[in-house]
Design an enzyme around this catalytic site. Structure first.
Site, PDB file in Angstrom:
ATOM      1  NE  ARG A  27      -4.102  -1.728   0.096  1.00 51.40           N
ATOM      2  CZ  ARG A  27      -5.226  -1.886   0.777  1.00 51.40           C
ATOM      3  NH1 ARG A  27      -5.595  -0.973   1.637  1.00 51.40           N
ATOM      4  NH2 ARG A  27      -5.979  -2.924   0.564  1.00 51.40           N
ATOM      5  NE  ARG A  31      -7.868   5.025   2.512  1.00 50.93           N
ATOM      6  CZ  ARG A  31      -8.656   4.295   3.286  1.00 50.93           C
ATOM      7  NH1 ARG A  31      -9.775   4.810   3.752  1.00 50.93           N
ATOM      8  NH2 ARG A  31      -8.327   3.066   3.613  1.00 50.93           N
ATOM      9  NE  ARG A  40     -10.610   6.589  -3.290  1.00 55.59           N
ATOM     10  CZ  ARG A  40     -11.933   6.508  -3.331  1.00 55.59           C
ATOM     11  NH1 ARG A  40     -12.611   7.159  -4.234  1.00 55.59           N
ATOM     12  NH2 ARG A  40     -12.571   5.764  -2.448  1.00 55.59           N
ATOM     13  CG  ASP A  77      -8.814  -3.573  -4.288  1.00 55.72           C
ATOM     14  OD1 ASP A  77      -8.185  -3.044  -3.359  1.00 55.72           O
ATOM     15  OD2 ASP A  77      -9.645  -4.486  -4.099  1.00 55.72           O
ATOM     16  CE1 TYR A 153     -12.899  -7.725   1.147  1.00 57.27           C
ATOM     17  CE2 TYR A 153     -11.259  -9.385   0.636  1.00 57.27           C
ATOM     18  CZ  TYR A 153     -11.634  -8.241   1.311  1.00 57.27           C
ATOM     19  OH  TYR A 153     -10.745  -7.619   2.143  1.00 57.27           O
TER      20      TYR A 153
END
Ligand code: 1CP
Length: 345
Positions: A27, A31, A40, A77, A153
């Site tokens: 990562r 963010r 973003r 992702d 998921y």
């Protein structure tokens, strides 16, 4: 060929001990960087960011402009794969991903793979652009989620649950579950092959929720699909190193390394460094495993832990990384300090 041989990250993955451990961070785009948040916001949705090569290239390069990392990881992702298989995937700001849960066999059959590579074409275009844009010493990493993690998921509709539904499939509807894992394995191979053909020089397979499985399902749904993935990628691209990340699988890491044949294993913060050096490193390169919260803390405690990890693991093939992804509250200057400290040793 020559270009590839000189990249310290790829050398380490191929089993050659480096004087200074190569470094990248899971990562590393994200963010915690103000420039990521700005891009973003411009992209609109998270999937739009993943599927717009110009923006995905930009956010992949952002951390490389600040820090001397040895590798760039494709910005995307793990959930673009279910998206490309026609499942509904949404990213809700501050909440993480939400999927429409799979109900049964009919849902699995509907995932035919029609339009799969067309949907993922922007990801391949991103890799092609990155292969030209990154510095000469920097390696380009492609990635995918492991079948078990992606399956969680698909079945639960979100991450980080107790996996009660996924386990109900494993224990009560194993034929359906097996069909799902097989399908995900096939498409993961397809997807990674296309990434390699677009310029990925190494691939990492994230099994982030491996931690949820006990021994027997771990063998069957983490180790076995990974064996197939490694075998099929090697058959076509023997030169591309493969990193597995069976997060928090404890002592099963031994069999994971021995049986899957991965070139490298990425370790979560719970793995003792000296144990990894004596039990895993003789068979594979190891990557990891600084606690992401120590990167938040920074200062001497972080520096001491970097020194300890390098002392324990730096005598063999080793890639410095975190034990899991950078968290959003990480001060960017601590990342700069980490890289400087590692290189100045
Ligand atoms: O709001 C935002 O900007 C979204 C935050 C975000 C980011 C930056 C998500 C949503 N995904 C990503 C990028 C991402 N995801 C990368 C990019 C490359 C880099 O490392 O810089 C990678 C490799 C991933 C992989 C990924 N996604 C994993 C495996 C690694 C891990 O962290 O365990 C998993 C489990 C996901 C699912 C996912 N996507 C996003 C979030 C917040 C999550 C995890 C949420 C959960 O706990 O379920």
């Amino acid at each position: 060929m020559e270009r590839k041989l000189r990249k310290p990250f790829l050398e380490a993955l191929r089993g050659k001990t480096q004087a200074v451990p190569p470094v990248w961070l899971m990562r590393q785009a994200g963010r915690y960087l103000p420039e990521y948040r700005a891009t973003r916001a411009k992209a609109g949705g998270f999937l739009d960011l993943c599927y717009t090569p110009e923006l995905a290239i930009e956010v992949t390069l952002q951390p490389l402009r600040r820090y001397q990392f040895d590798a760039a990881i494709l910005f995307s992702d793990i959930l673009v794969l279910p998206d490309a298989l026609g499942r509904k995937v949404a990213f809700v700001e501050g909440e993480g991903p939400i999927l429409e849960p799979l109900v049964g066999q009919a849902d699995i059959q509907r995932m035919t793979g029609e339009g799969f590579h067309e949907r993922l074409a922007p990801v391949y275009a991103t890799l092609k652009g990155l292969a030209k844009a990154i510095p000469a010493q920097t390696a380009l990493i492609g990635f995918a989620g492991a079948p078990w993690t992606v399956a969680t998921y698909l079945i639960e509709g979100k991450g980080g649950t107790d996996f009660a539904n996924a386990k109900a499939w494993i224990y009560g509807r194993s034929a359906d579950f097996e069909a799902l894992i097989d399908k995900l394995t096939d498409f993961t191979v397809e997807y990674l092959l296309a990434q390699i053909e677009a310029g990925a020089e190494a691939v990492q397979i994230f099994d982030s929720w491996a931690s949820a499985l006990s021994e027997m399902p771990f063998r069957r749904y983490c180790i076995r699909p990974m064996q197939t993935i490694v075998e099929r990628l090697r058959a076509r691209h023997a030169e591309i190193p493969i990193i597995g990340f069976p997060r928090a699988c404890g002592a099963l890491a031994l069999d994971y390394v021995a049986e899957t044949g991965v070139d490298a294993i990425s370790l979560d913060p719970g793995v003792p460094a000296a144990w990894a050096a004596s039990h895993l490193q003789p068979k594979a390169c190891v990557q990891g495993n600084l606690d992401p919260m120590l990167l938040v803390a920074g200062g001497k405690p972080m520096e001491r832990e970097i020194d300890r990890l390098v002392a324990e693991l730096g005598q063999g093939p080793y890639v410095f990384n975190l034990g899991h992804g950078i968290v959003p509250q990480t001060p960017p200057e601590h990342v700069a300090r980490l890289v400087e400290h590692l290189r100045a040793r």
